[in-house]
Design a protein around this motif. Structure first.
Motif, mmCIF file in Angstrom:
data_model
loop_
_atom_site.group_PDB
_atom_site.id
_atom_site.type_symbol
_atom_site.label_atom_id
_atom_site.label_comp_id
_atom_site.label_asym_id
_atom_site.label_seq_id
_atom_site.Cartn_x
_atom_site.Cartn_y
_atom_site.Cartn_z
ATOM 1 N N SER A 168 0.822 -1.212 0.000
ATOM 2 C CA SER A 168 0.000 0.000 0.000
ATOM 3 C C SER A 168 0.854 1.259 0.000
ATOM 4 C CB SER A 168 -0.920 0.012 1.228
ATOM 5 O OG SER A 168 -0.174 0.239 2.423
ATOM 6 N N SER A 169 2.122 1.117 0.398
ATOM 7 C CA SER A 169 3.004 2.295 0.453
ATOM 8 C C SER A 169 3.567 2.676 -0.914
ATOM 9 C CB SER A 169 4.153 2.034 1.431
ATOM 10 O OG SER A 169 5.006 0.998 0.955
ATOM 11 N N PHE A 170 3.331 1.806 -1.930
ATOM 12 C CA PHE A 170 3.825 2.087 -3.279
ATOM 13 C C PHE A 170 2.678 2.559 -4.168
ATOM 14 C CE2 PHE A 170 6.755 -1.050 -1.559
ATOM 15 C CZ PHE A 170 7.993 -0.539 -1.912
ATOM 16 N N PRO A 171 2.925 3.529 -5.053
ATOM 17 C CA PRO A 171 1.903 3.889 -6.045
ATOM 18 C C PRO A 171 1.577 2.683 -6.919
ATOM 19 C CG PRO A 171 3.678 5.510 -6.013
ATOM 20 C CD PRO A 171 4.138 4.353 -5.183
ATOM 21 N N GLU A 172 0.377 2.639 -7.442
ATOM 22 C CA GLU A 172 -0.073 1.489 -8.231
ATOM 23 C C GLU A 172 0.892 1.145 -9.356
ATOM 24 O OE1 GLU A 172 -3.869 0.399 -11.122
ATOM 25 O OE2 GLU A 172 -4.195 1.634 -9.335
ATOM 26 N N GLN A 173 1.427 2.150 -10.048
ATOM 27 C CA GLN A 173 2.317 1.888 -11.181
ATOM 28 C C GLN A 173 3.700 1.408 -10.759
ATOM 29 O OE1 GLN A 173 1.474 1.657 -14.409
ATOM 30 N NE2 GLN A 173 -0.588 1.898 -13.522
ATOM 31 N N GLU A 174 3.977 1.439 -9.458
ATOM 32 C CA GLU A 174 5.259 0.918 -8.967
ATOM 33 C C GLU A 174 5.108 -0.466 -8.339
ATOM 34 O OE1 GLU A 174 7.395 3.642 -6.503
ATOM 35 O OE2 GLU A 174 7.067 5.349 -7.856
ATOM 36 N N ARG A 175 3.889 -0.963 -8.281
ATOM 37 C CA ARG A 175 3.678 -2.329 -7.813
ATOM 38 C C ARG A 175 3.878 -3.273 -8.992
ATOM 39 N NH1 ARG A 175 -2.033 -0.456 -5.404
ATOM 40 N NH2 ARG A 175 -1.261 0.880 -3.698
ATOM 41 N N PRO A 176 4.593 -4.387 -8.799
ATOM 42 C CA PRO A 176 4.953 -5.237 -9.939
ATOM 43 C C PRO A 176 3.772 -5.872 -10.656
ATOM 44 C CG PRO A 176 5.529 -6.291 -7.867
ATOM 45 C CD PRO A 176 5.163 -4.878 -7.544
ATOM 46 N N GLY A 177 2.692 -6.118 -9.948
ATOM 47 C CA GLY A 177 1.501 -6.723 -10.544
ATOM 48 C C GLY A 177 0.352 -6.644 -9.566
ATOM 49 N N THR A 178 -0.770 -7.257 -9.920
ATOM 50 C CA THR A 178 -1.957 -7.220 -9.068
ATOM 51 C C THR A 178 -1.912 -8.371 -8.063
ATOM 52 O OG1 THR A 178 -3.280 -6.181 -10.793
ATOM 53 C CG2 THR A 178 -4.476 -7.329 -9.052
ATOM 54 N N LEU A 179 -2.198 -8.047 -6.805
ATOM 55 C CA LEU A 179 -2.241 -9.054 -5.742
ATOM 56 C C LEU A 179 -3.681 -9.218 -5.258
ATOM 57 C CD1 LEU A 179 0.839 -7.995 -3.575
ATOM 58 C CD2 LEU A 179 0.749 -9.748 -5.357
ATOM 59 N N LYS A 180 -4.046 -10.441 -4.978
ATOM 60 C CA LYS A 180 -5.362 -10.712 -4.398
ATOM 61 C C LYS A 180 -5.146 -11.510 -3.119
ATOM 62 C CE LYS A 180 -10.065 -11.567 -5.861
ATOM 63 N NZ LYS A 180 -10.937 -11.926 -7.002
ATOM 64 N N LEU A 181 -5.513 -10.914 -1.998
ATOM 65 C CA LEU A 181 -5.264 -11.510 -0.687
ATOM 66 C C LEU A 181 -6.543 -12.134 -0.150
ATOM 67 C CD1 LEU A 181 -3.152 -8.612 0.894
ATOM 68 C CD2 LEU A 181 -2.462 -10.339 -0.791
ATOM 69 N N PHE A 182 -6.434 -13.377 0.285
ATOM 70 C CA PHE A 182 -7.581 -14.113 0.822
ATOM 71 C C PHE A 182 -7.370 -14.365 2.313
ATOM 72 C CE2 PHE A 182 -6.870 -15.464 -3.581
ATOM 73 C CZ PHE A 182 -8.093 -15.148 -4.162
ATOM 74 N N PHE A 183 -8.180 -13.751 3.148
ATOM 75 C CA PHE A 183 -8.184 -14.029 4.583
ATOM 76 C C PHE A 183 -9.330 -15.010 4.819
ATOM 77 C CE2 PHE A 183 -6.197 -9.891 4.085
ATOM 78 C CZ PHE A 183 -5.127 -9.935 4.961
ATOM 79 N N GLN A 184 -8.974 -16.276 4.951
ATOM 80 C CA GLN A 184 -9.962 -17.358 4.885
ATOM 81 C C GLN A 184 -10.377 -17.883 6.257
ATOM 82 O OE1 GLN A 184 -8.774 -21.244 3.037
ATOM 83 N NE2 GLN A 184 -9.950 -21.932 4.810
ATOM 84 N N PRO A 185 -11.683 -18.018 6.493
ATOM 85 C CA PRO A 185 -12.158 -18.585 7.758
ATOM 86 C C PRO A 185 -12.141 -20.109 7.755
ATOM 87 C CG PRO A 185 -14.031 -18.005 6.391
ATOM 88 C CD PRO A 185 -12.792 -17.567 5.628
ATOM 89 N N ALA A 186 -12.270 -20.671 8.964
ATOM 90 C CA ALA A 186 -12.702 -22.066 9.170
ATOM 91 C C ALA A 186 -11.805 -23.134 8.559
ATOM 92 C CB ALA A 186 -14.133 -22.244 8.652
ATOM 93 N N GLU A 187 -10.497 -22.904 8.519
ATOM 94 C CA GLU A 187 -9.621 -23.956 7.994
ATOM 95 C C GLU A 187 -9.657 -25.185 8.879
ATOM 96 O OE1 GLU A 187 -6.391 -26.627 7.565
ATOM 97 O OE2 GLU A 187 -6.532 -25.274 9.288
ATOM 98 N N GLU A 188 -9.774 -24.971 10.201
ATOM 99 C CA GLU A 188 -9.770 -26.097 11.133
ATOM 100 C C GLU A 188 -11.091 -26.868 11.099
ATOM 101 O OE1 GLU A 188 -7.225 -27.142 12.497
ATOM 102 O OE2 GLU A 188 -5.818 -25.460 12.685
ATOM 103 N N GLY A 189 -12.044 -26.390 10.343
ATOM 104 C CA GLY A 189 -13.332 -27.047 10.208
ATOM 105 C C GLY A 189 -14.451 -26.053 10.434
ATOM 106 N N PRO A 190 -15.494 -26.178 9.626
ATOM 107 C CA PRO A 190 -15.762 -27.215 8.616
ATOM 108 C C PRO A 190 -15.130 -26.965 7.251
ATOM 109 C CG PRO A 190 -17.637 -25.760 8.783
ATOM 110 C CD PRO A 190 -16.659 -25.289 9.823
ATOM 111 N N GLY A 191 -14.274 -25.954 7.131
ATOM 112 C CA GLY A 191 -13.631 -25.638 5.853
ATOM 113 C C GLY A 191 -14.179 -24.350 5.271
ATOM 114 N N GLY A 192 -13.292 -23.388 5.056
ATOM 115 C CA GLY A 192 -13.726 -22.090 4.553
ATOM 116 C C GLY A 192 -13.344 -21.799 3.123
ATOM 117 N N ALA A 193 -12.434 -22.592 2.545
ATOM 118 C CA ALA A 193 -11.985 -22.313 1.180
ATOM 119 C C ALA A 193 -13.129 -22.491 0.170
ATOM 120 C CB ALA A 193 -10.801 -23.208 0.821
ATOM 121 N N LYS A 194 -13.818 -23.615 0.245
ATOM 122 C CA LYS A 194 -14.907 -23.868 -0.709
ATOM 123 C C LYS A 194 -15.993 -22.795 -0.640
ATOM 124 C CE LYS A 194 -14.776 -28.847 -1.644
ATOM 125 N NZ LYS A 194 -15.486 -30.150 -1.460
#
Length: 392
Positions: free
Chosen positions: A118-144
């Motif tokens: 976030s500290s870099f201007p968009e044109q100085e970031r090497p590419g697009t990032l998509k961050l996933f903060f995922q719930p429930a890995e320990e069950g019942p499963g949040g990825a699906k």
């Protein structure tokens, strides 16, 4: 070899520790992570970025870059129903709930990454990032549920990576392997129904406890006598519940366990054989046996090309402290569901050492004593940054 950390990475070390200690003090179980999700959203907003809530407590953040090519990075956010040991200044404030698998660390490193870019201007970031903060890995499963809610849409990542802290390896190290990395996981629930009666008159009842004992022993023969000894396979019965008094024959028995393997053909066959054994042996001894499977996670496979690229980055940064793991491990991860989409996305997870015997940080995953050496955070962040720069 001394590790060369970017000054921006080092400047975020204290932030990541603050993130982690707040999340650690306020752990929440799967799909109950309302406070955790809100904390993530508040921080993302403070970085000048936007987020979207999906699958109840999942959070997705897209960070635009100078190209539309997109790399996904995932962190799980849930805790476990484990009582943490007392005496830690940053210990859990939620009775009976503990970040006993390091998901607070995963989340904090990913928040650090978001703040870094976030500290870099968009044109100085090497590419697009998509961050996933995922719930429930320990069950019942949040990825699906996140995928079904559209987490992979607009933009769709070409690849997704993740890390997991490793309590068996010291902070300042990391390890990975291509191909098989984590096992599939099936939760097994077995019920044996008999007919209750007086403990003094067993002939007037149908006792399901000896039947359950037989079945536990017979099931292990699936490993020793029906499976290739060179094929990794674990079948564990973890709980047995039956009866109310010493002089009453129980009317039923419930057992739960886990089945783990890397081979989908073996997995399907063993699941069928468990049903055969439980139903038929119970019937032979006048009981009724049933089997139910829950919380199934597929085995985890690290994309070879993605892994080779990450190994090169890791070796350049950490030298011999970045290791090739010789074997997969029998733990399971629903992260790999991101790779089992229709387009079979390349995915990869690596392990980040978090142990420190000098500091007394030696607790195993899922234990009351589990903790992490927060010194590992800067290694995790720098590995992500270096890989991102190389990926684009």
């Amino acid at each position: 070899m001394p590790v060369q950390f970017d000054k921006e990475v080092l400047s975020l070390e204290k932030d990541m520790i603050v993130f982690r200690r707040y999340i650690h003090q306020h752990p929440e179980l799967g799909f109950q992570e309302e406070n955790t999700a809100s904390y993530i959203e508040e921080n993302i907003k403070s970085f000048g970025l936007k987020s979207a809530r999906l699958a109840k407590t999942g959070v997705v953040v897209t960070i635009p870059g100078k190209t539309q090519k997109t790399l996904g990075i995932r962190a799980d956010i849930d805790a476990l129903p484990v009582q943490e040991v007392s005496g830690r200044s940053y210990g859990s404030q939620n009775q009976g709930i503990h970040h006993a698998c390091g998901h607070d660390s995963h989340t904090s490193i990913l928040l650090g990454l978001a703040k870094y870019y976030s500290s870099f201007p968009e044109q100085e970031r090497p590419g697009t990032l998509k961050l996933f903060f995922q719930p429930a890995e320990e069950g019942p499963g949040g990825a699906k549920p996140m995928i079904e809610a559209g987490a992979l849409d607009n933009p769709k990542p070409e690849s997704i990576i993740a890390l997991h802290v490793d309590s068996n390896e010291p902070a300042g190290t990391a390890n990975v392997r291509e191909g098989d990395f984590t096992a599939s996981s099936d939760e097994i629930i077995i019920n044996i129904e008999g007919d209750s009666g007086h403990g003094a008159y067993p002939h007037q009842a149908i006792d399901p406890i000896p039947v359950a004992a037989d079945i536990i022993s017979i099931l292990q023969r699936l490993i020793t006598r029906e499976s290739d000894p060179l094929e990794p396979l674990v079948l564990t019965i973890g709980t047995i519940n039956a009866g109310t008094r010493h002089n009453v024959i129980a009317g039923s028995v419930e057992m739960t366990g886990t089945l783990r393997t890397f081979n989908e053909e073996v997995r399907a066959n063993i699941k069928k054989r468990i049903i055969d054994i439980v139903e038929n042996h119970s019937k032979t001894l006048r009981c009724k046996g049933t089997v139910k499977y829950l919380d199934s996670y597929a085995s985890g496979y690290n994309d070879p090309e993605l892994t080779k690229s990450f190994v090169e980055i890791g070796k350049n940064l950490m030298g011999d402290n970045f290791k090739i793991r010789p074997t997969p491990q029998m733990g399971a991860e629903d992260f790999y569901e991101f790779g089992y989409t229709n387009d079979k996305l390349p995915v990869m997870m690596y392990f980040l050492g978090c142990r420190n015997e000098e500091k007394g940080i030696t607790g195993e995953h899922h234990s009351p004593e589990f903790d992490v050496d927060e010194d590992c955070f800067k290694y995790g962040l720098q590995l992500y940054v270096n890989f991102i720069n190389s990926y684009f």
